[in-house]
Design a protein around this motif. Structure first.
Motif, PDB file in Angstrom:
ATOM      1  N   LYS C  43       0.822  -1.211   0.000  1.00  0.00           N
ATOM      2  CA  LYS C  43       0.000   0.000   0.000  1.00  0.00           C
ATOM      3  C   LYS C  43       0.857   1.263   0.000  1.00  0.00           C
ATOM      4  O   LYS C  43       0.563   2.208  -0.725  1.00  0.00           O
ATOM      5  N   THR C  44       1.929   1.239   0.785  1.00  0.00           N
ATOM      6  CA  THR C  44       2.791   2.417   0.823  1.00  0.00           C
ATOM      7  C   THR C  44       3.537   2.587  -0.502  1.00  0.00           C
ATOM      8  O   THR C  44       3.692   3.694  -0.993  1.00  0.00           O
ATOM      9  N   THR C  45       3.965   1.452  -1.069  1.00  0.00           N
ATOM     10  CA  THR C  45       4.632   1.519  -2.373  1.00  0.00           C
ATOM     11  C   THR C  45       3.691   2.134  -3.413  1.00  0.00           C
ATOM     12  O   THR C  45       4.100   2.974  -4.221  1.00  0.00           O
ATOM     13  N   THR C  46       2.422   1.721  -3.370  1.00  0.00           N
ATOM     14  CA  THR C  46       1.453   2.269  -4.321  1.00  0.00           C
ATOM     15  C   THR C  46       1.355   3.787  -4.172  1.00  0.00           C
ATOM     16  O   THR C  46       1.358   4.531  -5.155  1.00  0.00           O
ATOM     17  N   LEU C  47       1.305   4.241  -2.935  1.00  0.00           N
ATOM     18  CA  LEU C  47       1.206   5.677  -2.684  1.00  0.00           C
ATOM     19  C   LEU C  47       2.441   6.399  -3.220  1.00  0.00           C
ATOM     20  O   LEU C  47       2.350   7.463  -3.821  1.00  0.00           O
ATOM     21  N   ARG C  48       3.603   5.768  -3.021  1.00  0.00           N
ATOM     22  CA  ARG C  48       4.850   6.387  -3.479  1.00  0.00           C
ATOM     23  C   ARG C  48       4.928   6.403  -5.005  1.00  0.00           C
ATOM     24  O   ARG C  48       5.478   7.316  -5.593  1.00  0.00           O
ATOM     25  N   LEU C  49       4.351   5.363  -5.615  1.00  0.00           N
ATOM     26  CA  LEU C  49       4.306   5.353  -7.077  1.00  0.00           C
ATOM     27  C   LEU C  49       3.428   6.488  -7.583  1.00  0.00           C
ATOM     28  O   LEU C  49       3.726   7.137  -8.586  1.00  0.00           O
ATOM     29  N   LEU C  50       2.331   6.730  -6.890  1.00  0.00           N
ATOM     30  CA  LEU C  50       1.440   7.822  -7.299  1.00  0.00           C
ATOM     31  C   LEU C  50       2.126   9.165  -7.081  1.00  0.00           C
ATOM     32  O   LEU C  50       1.966  10.088  -7.874  1.00  0.00           O
ATOM     33  N   ALA C  51       2.908   9.256  -5.991  1.00  0.00           N
ATOM     34  CA  ALA C  51       3.586  10.519  -5.684  1.00  0.00           C
ATOM     35  C   ALA C  51       4.735  10.774  -6.643  1.00  0.00           C
ATOM     36  O   ALA C  51       5.030  11.907  -6.974  1.00  0.00           O
ATOM     37  N   GLY C  52       5.380   9.687  -7.102  1.00  0.00           N
ATOM     38  CA  GLY C  52       6.529   9.858  -7.981  1.00  0.00           C
ATOM     39  C   GLY C  52       7.846   9.842  -7.235  1.00  0.00           C
ATOM     40  O   GLY C  52       8.882  10.150  -7.806  1.00  0.00           O
ATOM     41  N   THR C  53       7.839   9.495  -5.944  1.00  0.00           N
ATOM     42  CA  THR C  53       9.128   9.352  -5.256  1.00  0.00           C
ATOM     43  C   THR C  53       9.813   8.078  -5.717  1.00  0.00           C
ATOM     44  O   THR C  53      11.015   7.941  -5.581  1.00  0.00           O
ATOM     45  N   ILE C  54       9.021   7.128  -6.240  1.00  0.00           N
ATOM     46  CA  ILE C  54       9.619   5.999  -6.942  1.00  0.00           C
ATOM     47  C   ILE C  54       8.888   5.854  -8.270  1.00  0.00           C
ATOM     48  O   ILE C  54       7.721   6.264  -8.388  1.00  0.00           O
ATOM     49  N   LEU C  55       9.559   5.308  -9.245  1.00  0.00           N
ATOM     50  CA  LEU C  55       8.940   5.166 -10.560  1.00  0.00           C
ATOM     51  C   LEU C  55       8.649   3.691 -10.814  1.00  0.00           C
ATOM     52  O   LEU C  55       9.371   2.823 -10.347  1.00  0.00           O
ATOM     53  N   PRO C  56       7.561   3.410 -11.531  1.00  0.00           N
ATOM     54  CA  PRO C  56       7.191   2.009 -11.744  1.00  0.00           C
ATOM     55  C   PRO C  56       8.194   1.277 -12.642  1.00  0.00           C
ATOM     56  O   PRO C  56       8.821   1.888 -13.505  1.00  0.00           O
ATOM     57  N   THR C  57       8.355  -0.017 -12.384  1.00  0.00           N
ATOM     58  CA  THR C  57       9.186  -0.846 -13.252  1.00  0.00           C
ATOM     59  C   THR C  57       8.469  -1.083 -14.582  1.00  0.00           C
ATOM     60  O   THR C  57       9.079  -1.123 -15.641  1.00  0.00           O
ATOM     61  N   GLN C  58       7.148  -1.236 -14.466  1.00  0.00           N
ATOM     62  CA  GLN C  58       6.319  -1.433 -15.667  1.00  0.00           C
ATOM     63  C   GLN C  58       4.975  -0.784 -15.439  1.00  0.00           C
ATOM     64  O   GLN C  58       4.559  -0.599 -14.307  1.00  0.00           O
ATOM     65  N   GLY C  59       4.257  -0.500 -16.531  1.00  0.00           N
ATOM     66  CA  GLY C  59       2.891  -0.025 -16.404  1.00  0.00           C
ATOM     67  C   GLY C  59       2.768   1.481 -16.513  1.00  0.00           C
ATOM     68  O   GLY C  59       3.774   2.187 -16.609  1.00  0.00           O
ATOM     69  N   ASN C  60       1.520   1.944 -16.545  1.00  0.00           N
ATOM     70  CA  ASN C  60       1.255   3.358 -16.747  1.00  0.00           C
ATOM     71  C   ASN C  60       0.414   3.931 -15.624  1.00  0.00           C
ATOM     72  O   ASN C  60      -0.413   3.251 -15.039  1.00  0.00           O
ATOM     73  N   ILE C  61       0.681   5.210 -15.342  1.00  0.00           N
ATOM     74  CA  ILE C  61      -0.139   5.936 -14.374  1.00  0.00           C
ATOM     75  C   ILE C  61      -0.645   7.186 -15.081  1.00  0.00           C
ATOM     76  O   ILE C  61       0.129   7.894 -15.734  1.00  0.00           O
ATOM     77  N   TYR C  62      -1.964   7.421 -14.999  1.00  0.00           N
ATOM     78  CA  TYR C  62      -2.532   8.606 -15.641  1.00  0.00           C
ATOM     79  C   TYR C  62      -3.194   9.498 -14.617  1.00  0.00           C
ATOM     80  O   TYR C  62      -3.922   9.017 -13.747  1.00  0.00           O
ATOM     81  N   PHE C  63      -2.913  10.788 -14.711  1.00  0.00           N
ATOM     82  CA  PHE C  63      -3.706  11.778 -13.987  1.00  0.00           C
ATOM     83  C   PHE C  63      -4.510  12.496 -15.054  1.00  0.00           C
ATOM     84  O   PHE C  63      -3.935  13.138 -15.930  1.00  0.00           O
ATOM     85  N   ASP C  64      -5.848  12.404 -15.000  1.00  0.00           N
ATOM     86  CA  ASP C  64      -6.675  13.049 -16.027  1.00  0.00           C
ATOM     87  C   ASP C  64      -6.208  12.720 -17.434  1.00  0.00           C
ATOM     88  O   ASP C  64      -6.013  13.606 -18.261  1.00  0.00           O
ATOM     89  N   ASP C  65      -5.975  11.461 -17.723  1.00  0.00           N
ATOM     90  CA  ASP C  65      -5.565  11.004 -19.054  1.00  0.00           C
ATOM     91  C   ASP C  65      -4.170  11.449 -19.465  1.00  0.00           C
ATOM     92  O   ASP C  65      -3.737  11.211 -20.585  1.00  0.00           O
ATOM     93  N   LYS C  66      -3.469  12.134 -18.542  1.00  0.00           N
ATOM     94  CA  LYS C  66      -2.092  12.520 -18.869  1.00  0.00           C
ATOM     95  C   LYS C  66      -1.165  11.482 -18.228  1.00  0.00           C
ATOM     96  O   LYS C  66      -1.262  11.209 -17.036  1.00  0.00           O
TER      97      LYS C  66
END
Lengths: 365, 567, 368
Positions: C43-66
């Motif tokens: 859960k904390t890793t997910t939050l950090r991925l959303l924050a951008g303090t860590i970047l995903p190894t794979q996959g996409n994250i969109y804020f408002d389609d960006k």
């Protein structure tokens, strides 16, 4: 195995009181919970029993023998700490065998016992892991094994589940009690969590500011709290203030125009406060009125409801004031906000205390 | 206007925070480190290889002396090793219990004792050596207690050991005191409830966790003893340890032989450092056999109390009193000789009234020392801060460990050897940019104080929680903006502490200075000159001056670091 | 329009530690979502991925389609609230709140109005000129929130934001926090280890385990209609009955548990297949065996313990197949059960859940 007695134990840290005049007796094979908030003297008591602190006054007896002057390393007390305190640089098995090694016990026997403990506690296979490689729950299980394998005849646990996640805590409560009972150990377990204390223990000692304020079985303590403090510590309550009325062998609390039947010895005219535990404040739908068998039934209005897992936390208006109620989920009760419902209580549900000046002060503190 | 300025500042910082710019910055930081610290050593190594012929001739096959030069090298190195070994054993035997006392007991005067233990580290070793010589080696000191005409020990091995014990003592104690204080007492409680006696607990639970610190402290003490010049020059007489030999050969301009000896010393120090860094964690104490009864006896109050008393007594006898004896000596010789009463032999005459007006030399040397220390401190703060930040933030653990190890190099190699490499690289034998003098001293001092500056700063950076950085970043602050607005305010006391350490170390250095000084004189060197000229009262005056300065610095350092802890 | 979207996001630490595995979910604009799960569930890793303090190894994250998965925390414009506050101790409350707009180079007048609004919104405007060390923990957290509000971030990420506060203040803060988020129109993602907090504060709760999303739904979804074994286990308490589906009706299914056949909710598991029936411990009704009751949908068993806990009672019952299950009943339940007394556990089929039998057994599905 051992019978433990604390005889008038007092411990001061300089001028600060740790505990004062503690008298406790735990029978062989009994499981005692010491219940109290942070700073109430729980840890001090645990340390005194284990000999990690020595009392300013009083005696500690194991099986009638005075051990007050016996150093910790010779008391054979298995101690489980809140923060596990596993030795960081050695593996789980070496941690568990530390006691036998330093006591010079026969290691092949101890190894055998250790192996049994690992499997009993569902940590078989973790023997070679270092403490930083296993989860919190597993660490506390290793710590428990370590305490028992050291040949302890008394198990002392200082809030052992505090640092763990709720789910693990719940599982370990059951495991702990079963283990202690299976090995017929004498056990003293400090906790700040009322449900935990009720769940693991045969007897409960409630601590406040370094003194025992109540002692008894969970049921005794719950049903007859000796003070507002204890009643509030045992769970969420609502306070109703009024005047006592004794009438034809029945007792009532009078709140302006409302009469609530209660149980009390207080004289008519005494100002009193009655506490109603949230879980005893029952809610039923209006249509059930005829079928209900309660001492007090009154119409009430629900002002808010939230579901927090096993209970609905409900706020309702009854007796002209806001009352907190807890309803186990799974009962068909209409709990929608704004609904009119029946609020039902028995006379024995109220914990009644006279209002005195000191008690008012105490409440404010 | 204000907005415009802020915007351009932010823009600049943003540009500076670009990955490419930051990478360039890192490269420059490492470049400076190589130039200042590694460069001279590598150059020395390089020269040894390419001019092997020369060395072979002078060291091994001198037409007249044969391999006598090599043999005397071996003798001096052997002597250095013997001394360092004895000294280290003493440091551990007394230093470990002392650290335990300082970390675990609460008593009146603990803070003072703590400061006393650190004092020998701050006082220039030449002053220390002189004081110790006066105490043990002349009829002014200990021998007065038994009314002897001569000192307890004459110049030589024993006196060298006494001197080295005094200034290396703090290293062991200091490097484990903090660790012992930070040990989780609950682990010891756990051990107790499991039936272990205090000694067993200390041996099986606490010591393994102090192990790395103890090893690091031991290496520092050992290498400091191996490489010390200032005090040794004073107390050694004809017995010559390796660093002293470097200085004396250098004075005789035997460049190739000096180069070779410096090279060997550097290699030995580096080897020790590497071994310890590699094996510190791995070497365990798998000593699981327990003797419950015996160890219980060792834990008894009586044994513990005796051990504590002994440690403190030995500290005062061998470290503290000899180190500060010079102050007493100064007062004895203030207005004249305490033996003959002769005015001309006293400090007042020698320093202020004699025709050579030593006070002028002292003031000049003091000013030179202060100037050098100031420049060195400022330069080092500038070049050490980025290095410390880089190491602290480095994610690649292996690279981090490697760089961290490199930083320790100037800490362990003999300063005279390091000074010689700098002379070799920058002077006429190398780049030929500088000749011995003020500038070369500055460079030498920057080089060997580098670690003293970087080390505490790494600690400061490590202690700042990363959440502040992340918080700043979440608001869009560029890395440099975050550094200026968030990290720097946290770093203030760390910077001051590093500055004081650097300043003190530069003020007190002798070995490297002698090699790089030309006609300049710093105050510790002047002290050696006075000693060699047998003008003891003047030397005592200069020593006391130095001790006072160091003491003030030490108190400052404590105030600064303590405030940091409270915050 | 969906505000936050994760698409097959995986994060691997080092070479092989999979903190988050193939995670996909959508959080809608203005929603308040909590992440819960055992420690180490990601859960904390997910939050950090959303924050951008860590970047995903794979996959996409969109804020408002960006797509933002390659942007660092600096460029994502999110508000992050830490458990330990991370407010700057050398700046006043006002300066802390002004930090965001200041480092983004806003005009002084704009900063003033943003900060003023933020301090009012979190009700700390009376302490604007104080330094954090002189304030209490709740005020630190308010300052941290004011800082986020003033930065005009529309996505609020909260990492155990109430973890360092006392229980009582925590409960007040939950309401305060939810109101603030709704009033400021933020989308909030809140990591907590406290289930009650998650269920109280959020529109939806995401249950995670072993780096995967187990279920995302409203509080009542998770409690009353969990769609898998782990959620039933983790949210509240349930017992799991191993069974085989015998019959497959429109309203219910009949399953065999040990020697008995009971009706349970039909959740589409085919006849003859093994199944796991999950029953919340509050939903069992326990009766003496000899009592005659109308609905004969029950399992027989013997009482192991009837434990009084004040808040409720827990009756442990051993079923015919030796499995021990637990029933939670009202503390004032009229009957006290004796040890070894024969009882019936009556089950209302509509309150049960019936899941496919996991390949590696029930225990594996409960592993945390």
């Amino acid at each position: 195995m051992v019978k433990l007695e604390l005889d008038n134990i007092t411990k001061y840290y300089g001028k600060r009181r740790g505990v004062e005049n503690i008298n406790l007796s735990i029978e062989d094979g009994e499981y005692l919970a010491v219940l109290g908030p942070t700073g109430s003297g729980k840890t001090t008591t645990m340390y005194l029993v284990a000999g990690l602190l020595s009392p300013s006054e009083g005696k500690i007896l194991f099986n009638g023998e005075d051990v007050t002057k016996v150093p910790s390393e010779d008391r054979n007390v298995g101690f489980v700490f809140e923060e596990y305190n596993l030795f960081p640089r050695i593996n789980a098995e070496s941690n568990v065998l530390f006691g036998p090694i330093v006591k010079g016990l026969d290691l092949s026997d101890s190894r055998q016992v250790a192996r049994e403990m690992f499997s009993l506690l569902n940590i078989a296979g973790k023997e070679m892991n270092f403490p930083d490689e296993i989860s919190g729950g597993q660490k506390q299980r290793v710590a428990l094994a370590r305490a028992i394998v050291s040949n302890a005849n008394l198990l002392v646990m200082d809030d052992p589940l505090r640092a763990l996640d709720a789910k693990i805590r719940e599982i370990l409560q059951v495991e702990l009690r079963n283990l202690v009972k299976d090995l017929s150990l004498t056990c003293i377990h400090a906790t700040h969590d009322t449900q935990e204390a009720m769940r693991v223990a045969d007897k409960i000692a409630v601590f406040k500011d370094g003194a025992i304020v109540q002692f008894g079985t969970p049921e005794e303590v719950y049903n007859n709290p000796v003070s507002i403090y204890v009643a509030n510590f045992l769970g969420e309550t609502t306070e109703l203030e009024g005047t006592i009325l004794q009438e034809k062998g029945q007792s009532f609390l009078i709140l302006e125009d409302i009469k609530i039947e209660i149980v009390t010895d207080l004289k008519s005219g005494t100002k009193a406060v009655a506490l109603i535990p949230a879980e005893l404040a029952d809610i039923h739908s209006l249509s059930e009125r005829e079928r209900l068998n309660y001492d007090n039934i009154i119409e009430a209005e629900i002002i808010s409801t939230k579901c927090v897992g096993e209970f609905f936390d409900v706020d309702l208006i009854a007796f002209n004031q806001e009352i907190k109620a807890k309803e186990l989920i799974g009962n068909d009760v209409p709990l929608t906000e704004g609904n009119k419902v029946l609020f039902a209580t028995d006379k024995g549900d109220f914990r009644v205390f006279p209002i005195e000046e000191d008690e008012k002060n105490e409440k404010e503190i | 206007m204000e907005v415009k300025f802020r915007k351009s500042l932010l823009a600049t910082e943003k540009w500076l925070s670009k990955d490419t710019v930051l990478t360039a910055g890192k490269a420059v930081t490492i470049g400076i480190f190589i130039l200042i610290v590694l460069g001279p050593i590598l150059y020395l190594l390089f020269q040894i290889i390419i001019s092997w012929g020369d060395i072979n001739e002078t060291v091994f096959n001198d037409p007249i002396l044969g391999n006598e030069a090599f043999l005397s090298m071996l003798r001096s190195i052997g002597l250095s090793f013997e001394i360092a070994a004895v000294v280290t054993v003493f440091d551990i035997a007394v230093g470990v219990p002392m650290a335990w006392i300082l970390a675990r007991y609460e008593f009146k005067g603990k803070n003072i004792l703590d400061t006393f233990v650190d004092l020998p580290m701050a006082v220039p070793t030449s002053a220390l050596g002189f004081s110790i010589y006066l105490f043990w080696g002349t009829n002014n000191g200990i021998s007065r207690l038994y009314n002897s005409e001569v000192g307890f020990a004459s110049q030589g091995t024993l006196l060298i050991i006494f001197a080295h014990v005094a200034f290396t003592f703090p290293y062991v104690t200091r490097s484990i005191k903090g660790i012992i204080a930070d040990l989780d007492l609950n682990l010891e409680k756990a051990g107790k409830t499991l039936g272990a006696s205090p000694f067993t607990i200390a041996r099986m639970i606490s010591l393994p966790m102090v192990k790395e610190g103890l090893l690091a402290g031991t290496v520092l003490a050992f290498t400091r003893s191996l490489g010390e010049t200032g005090a040794t020059l004073i107390v050694s007489g004809v017995y010559q340890t390796a660093p002293v030999v470097i200085v004396s050969w250098m004075k005789g301009l035997k460049i190739p032989t000096t180069a070779f000896l410096a090279f060997i010393l550097i290699i030995i120090s580096l080897l020790l450092l590497t071994l310890v860094r590699i094996f510190a964690r791995k070497v365990g104490l798998p000593w699981n056999k327990v003797f419950p009864r015996f160890e219980r006896k060792l834990s008894s109050k009586k044994v513990t109390r005796t051990r504590n008393t002994f440690s403190i007594a030995l500290f005062f006898l061998f470290v503290f009193t000899p180190a500060l004896f010079v102050i007493i000596f100064l007062f004895q010789w203030w207005g004249g000789s305490p033996f003959s009463g002769e005015f001309e032999a006293g400090m007042i005459y020698q320093v202020f009234q004699a025709p050579d007006k030593k006070i002028n030399d002292i003031v000049t040397a003091l000013v030179t020392s202060l100037e050098i220390a100031l420049i060195v401190t400022l330069v080092n703060l500038l070049i050490a801060t980025p290095m410390a930040l880089m190491i602290s933030k480095m994610k690649n653990k292996k690279l981090k460990g490697f760089l961290d190890g490199l930083i320790d190099i100037p800490l362990v190699i003999p300063s005279s050897a390091l000074g010689f490499s700098i002379f070799f690289l920058w002077g006429s034998n190398g780049l030929h940019i500088l000749s011995p003098g003020f500038a070369m001293i500055v460079i030498a001092h920057i080089s060997f104080t580098y670690s003293y500056c970087v080390r505490p700063l790494i600690g400061s950076f490590d202690s700042i929680s990363t959440m502040y950085d992340e918080a700043a970043a979440a608001f869009g602050a560029s890395k440099i903006t975050a550094f200026r607005t968030v990290t720097l305010p946290f770093l203030k006391s760390g910077l001051i502490a590093a500055a004081i350490m650097t300043f003190t170390r530069s003020m007190s250095e002798t070995g490297a200075t002698i090699i790089c000084m030309g006609i300049e004189r710093t105050i510790p060197v002047l002290l050696v000159d006075f000693f060699e000229a047998s003008t003891f009262p003047a030397a005592a005056f200069a020593s006391t001056l130095l001790i006072i300065i160091s003491f003030v610095m030490l108190i400052l350092l404590r105030v600064v670091t303590r405030r940091k802890k409270d915050a | 329009m969906p505000e936050i979207r994760l698409q097959s996001v995986t994060k691997i630490f080092g070479r092989k530690v999979e903190a988050v595995k193939d995670l996909s979910f959508i959080i809608e604009d203005g929603e308040y979502v909590s992440l819960i799960g055992p420690s180490g569930c990601g859960k904390t890793t997910t939050l950090r991925l959303l924050a951008g303090t860590i970047l995903p190894t794979q996959g996409n994250i969109y804020f408002d389609d960006k797509s933002v998965e390659n942007l660092s925390i600096r460029d994502r414009n999110i508000g992050f609230v830490f458990q330990h506050f991370a407010i700057f101790p050398h700046l006043t409350v006002w300066e802390n709140a002004a930090y965001g707009p200041k480092v983004r180079g806003r005009k002084k007048s704009e900063i003033d109005s943003l900060v003023e609004h933020a301090l009012k919104a979190v009700q700390i405007d009376d302490k604007a000129d104080l330094y954090p060390p002189s304030l209490s923990a709740p005020d630190w957290q308010k300052t941290a929130l004011a800082r986020v509000v003033a930065s005009e971030a529309k996505i609020l990420l909260l990492d155990e934001p109430l973890g360092a506060l006392d229980q009582k203040i925590r409960e007040e803060f939950q309401i305060f926090l939810r109101d603030l988020v709704k009033k400021e129109g933020l989308t909030a993602i809140h990591v907590t280890h406290d289930q009650a907090e998650a269920l109280t504060i959020s529109d939806k709760v995401a249950v995670m385990n072993k780096g995967k999303l187990v279920q995302l739904g409203s509080a009542s979804d998770l409690i009353f209609t969990p769609n898998n074994i782990f959620t039933s286990f983790f949210v509240g308490e349930s017992d799991f009955l191993e069974s085989v589906v015998m019959n497959d009706r429109k309203d219910f299914a009949e399953v065999r548990v040990g020697q008995s056949t009971i009706k349970v909710k039909n959740m589409g598991i085919a006849r003859g297949k093994r199944a796991v029936v999950a029953v919340r411990r509050e939903f069992f009704k326990v009766h003496k065996y000899k009592d005659k009751i109308k609905k004969e949908n029950f399992l027989p068993g013997v009482v192991v313990r009837d434990q009084f806990l004040g808040l409720l009672r827990r009756v442990r019952v051993k079923l015919e197949n030796q499995q021990i299950v637990e029933v939670k009943i009202h503390a004032k339940h009229p009957i006290r059960f004796k040890v070894n007394e024969k009882v019936r556990l009556v089950i209302d089929p509509s309150t049960t859940r019936c899941f496919e039998y996991p390949e590696k057994g029930v225990a594996s599905a409960l592993e945390m």
